[in-house]
Design a protein around this motif. Structure first.
Motif, PDB file in Angstrom:
ATOM      1  N   ASP A  19       0.837  -1.200   0.000  1.00  0.00           N
ATOM      2  CA  ASP A  19       0.000   0.000   0.000  1.00  0.00           C
ATOM      3  C   ASP A  19       0.870   1.249   0.000  1.00  0.00           C
ATOM      4  O   ASP A  19       0.583   2.217  -0.708  1.00  0.00           O
ATOM      5  CB  ASP A  19      -0.919  -0.008   1.212  1.00  0.00           C
ATOM      6  N   VAL A  22       2.179   1.768  -3.345  1.00  0.00           N
ATOM      7  CA  VAL A  22       1.106   1.866  -4.341  1.00  0.00           C
ATOM      8  C   VAL A  22       1.144   0.670  -5.288  1.00  0.00           C
ATOM      9  O   VAL A  22       1.206   0.823  -6.508  1.00  0.00           O
ATOM     10  CB  VAL A  22       1.184   3.194  -5.124  1.00  0.00           C
ATOM     11  N   TYR A 218       4.289   7.567  -4.032  1.00  0.00           N
ATOM     12  CA  TYR A 218       4.258   6.637  -2.894  1.00  0.00           C
ATOM     13  C   TYR A 218       3.876   7.412  -1.645  1.00  0.00           C
ATOM     14  O   TYR A 218       3.820   8.643  -1.646  1.00  0.00           O
ATOM     15  CB  TYR A 218       5.610   5.940  -2.725  1.00  0.00           C
TER      16      TYR A 218
END
Length: 510
Positions: A19, A22, A218
């Protein structure tokens, strides 16, 4: 694996880290994962290769420092049986070379020139033809290179070779040779830094930061993470602005008529309330009334308890008419005991978010901020964490109650941290002296979402929980703790012969 069947990202398989990145690592590039020994580099590297195997990709672990057995033992400690999941190319001590039964791939790096060591790595890659490669660790190559120029040239050589083969490469650096050497930073497509902090008391805290990622957005900043059974789990920094939902901001009541009157009919859904007061004033009990009212409305509530042992809380609440065991058994009340010494702030925020997201909780109680503050390195971080957490909960339509124990009992009191500006509503509980007894007063200092009473009322705590009296209109100085009485009525709550609350006599103070 056919290129057409693959996404353009190689997921690491680390919860939360994908996460932050990304989606993972852009394929076909070289990445640096650096950190001191013990920060979790090997665990993340193993997860990277295990995840690749799950996706049908071949993996190769090139180890210049750890043995095959050590890697398998690390994997087993997390419940992974490597088996044929990926290949391991090991460079072993020279005494192994004396054993004719050893495979020919076993080499001793310190006995080889750097060029020869690099050739053996290339040969291992040619044999395995992997999609994912882990090189552990760069400290060994740095020592063999003996100079910064030669070290840079060798890393550049490795980068171009791996690029031609289309592999996604994760290089590990334990920073034991030269922590200030940034040679690889300029050559790597992305850099992830792992840190370990040792607080004065409690378990170590780990955090990571993506310091570079070419051509890719990010999540910046530090993100807490923990090494658990099953691998590393990262808790991405909460950004409330990314989580917006629509909901009905209808008022929520406590089922205590006088308290709801004080609050102008109740607190709006999706708002936050700060309950301030000295120790023993009833802050926790007040929030329990709102939690019970939420369950009675058919909603779900969650309590995150920092300061009180759950067994004692259950017993104390039951004596005041709130059966927490029954509410929990109904499946609509979730209670979590939080140990501030063992839990990082990021992990706590993740715990709250997971509860709200998966269980659709609409009332959240954090008891208390004093315990939460113990998990924070400094006050500024506490306010930033609380700002994002409260904003996130508000945008999910969850009503949040946060208690703060003030220093001092009667008279002047101080809060360990001032977050009154963050909360939508502030409920103030105070002790005061009157008629030879210590009494309690409640007032609403702030409510952003609508009108509220500006009166001060006395309250008592008994077998039915909170009982709130009429406004103390004939008193001056209640909030200072030592009021003067200027009226002729009997506004104070007392206890009659039957144990019920009623007016008590008080002499007029001129």
């Amino acid at each position: 694996m056919p290129q057409s069947a693959r996404s353009d990202k190689a997921a690491l398989g680390v919860a939360g880290l994908d996460d932050v990145l990304v989606g993972g690592l852009t394929r076909g590039h070289l990445y640096l994962l650096e950190g001191s020994p013990g920060t979790g580099k090997t665990t993340i590297a193993l997860q990277f290769l295990v995840e690749g195997h799950k996706r049908g990709e071949k993996g190769l672990y090139v180890t210049l420092s750890e043995t095959d057995d050590e890697l398998r033992l690390t994997a087993k400690s997390h419940g992974w049986e490597i088996g044929e999941t990926f290949d391991i190319f090991e460079q072993a001590p020279p005494e192994s070379l004396l054993d004719s039964d050893q495979e020919q791939t076993l080499l001793y790096s310190s006995d080889l020139e750097l060029g020869e060591a690099t050739k053996t790595i290339f040969a291992a890659v040619e044999r395995a033809k992997p999609d994912r490669i882990v090189l552990d660790s760069l400290s060994e190559i740095r020592l063999l290179a003996q100079s910064s120029l030669r070290y840079r040239r060798q890393i550049l050589l490795l980068k171009h070779y791996f690029s031609r083969n289309g592999a996604t490469v994760l290089m590990l650096d334990d920073l034991t040779s030269d922590a200030n050497d940034k040679t690889v930073h300029s050559l790597a497509h992305g850099v992830i830094r792992l840190d370990e902090l040792a607080p004065t008391y409690g378990a170590e805290r780990r955090r990571l930061r993506v310091t570079k990622y070419r051509g890719q957005a990010y999540r910046g900043g530090y993100h807490d993470f923990a090494i658990k059974h099953g691998g590393v789990e990262v808790f991405p920094r909460l950004i409330a602005a990314e989580h917006r939902t629509s909901f009905d901001r209808s008022p929520l009541t406590s089922n205590i008529g006088e308290l709801d009157d004080l609050l102008g009919g109740g607190l709006d859904a999706g708002s936050s309330a700060l309950v301030l007061g000295p120790a023993g004033a009833g802050k926790s009990l007040l929030t329990l009334h709102f939690a019970r009212a939420a369950v009675e409305r058919g909603e779900k509530a969650a309590l995150f308890i920092f300061d009180e042992e759950l067994g004692l809380l259950f017993k104390r609440a039951k004596s005041m008419g709130i059966d927490l065991e029954e509410l929990t058994a109904s499946g609509n009340l979730f209670i979590e005991q939080v140990d501030a010494a063992e839990l990082s702030p990021g992990e706590f925020a993740h715990l709250v978010r997971k509860c709200v997201d998966t269980q659709q909780v609409k009332t959240v109680v954090i008891d208390s901020l004093n315990g939460y503050q113990a998990a924070m390195p400094e006050e500024n971080s506490l306010l930033l964490h609380m700002h994002e957490l409260l904003q996130y909960l508000n945008r999910q339509g969850a009503s949040t109650f946060v208690t703060v124990a003030q220093h001092g009992l009667v008279g002047e009191t101080k809060s360990p941290v001032d977050m009154t500006y963050l909360a939508d509503s502030v409920i103030l509980l105070r002790y005061f002296e009157a008629a030879g007894r210590v009494r309690r007063a409640i007032s609403i200092i702030k409510k952003r979402t609508g009108p509220h009473e500006d009166t001060i009322r006395e309250y008592r705590i008994g077998s039915t929980g909170f009982s709130i009296g009429e406004p103390l209109e004939d008193f001056q100085g209640v909030l200072r703790g030592i009021p003067t009485y200027t009226g002729s009525s009997n506004p104070l709550l007392g206890t009659g012969p039957d144990g019920r609350f009623g007016p008590s006599s008080v002499e007029r103070v001129e």
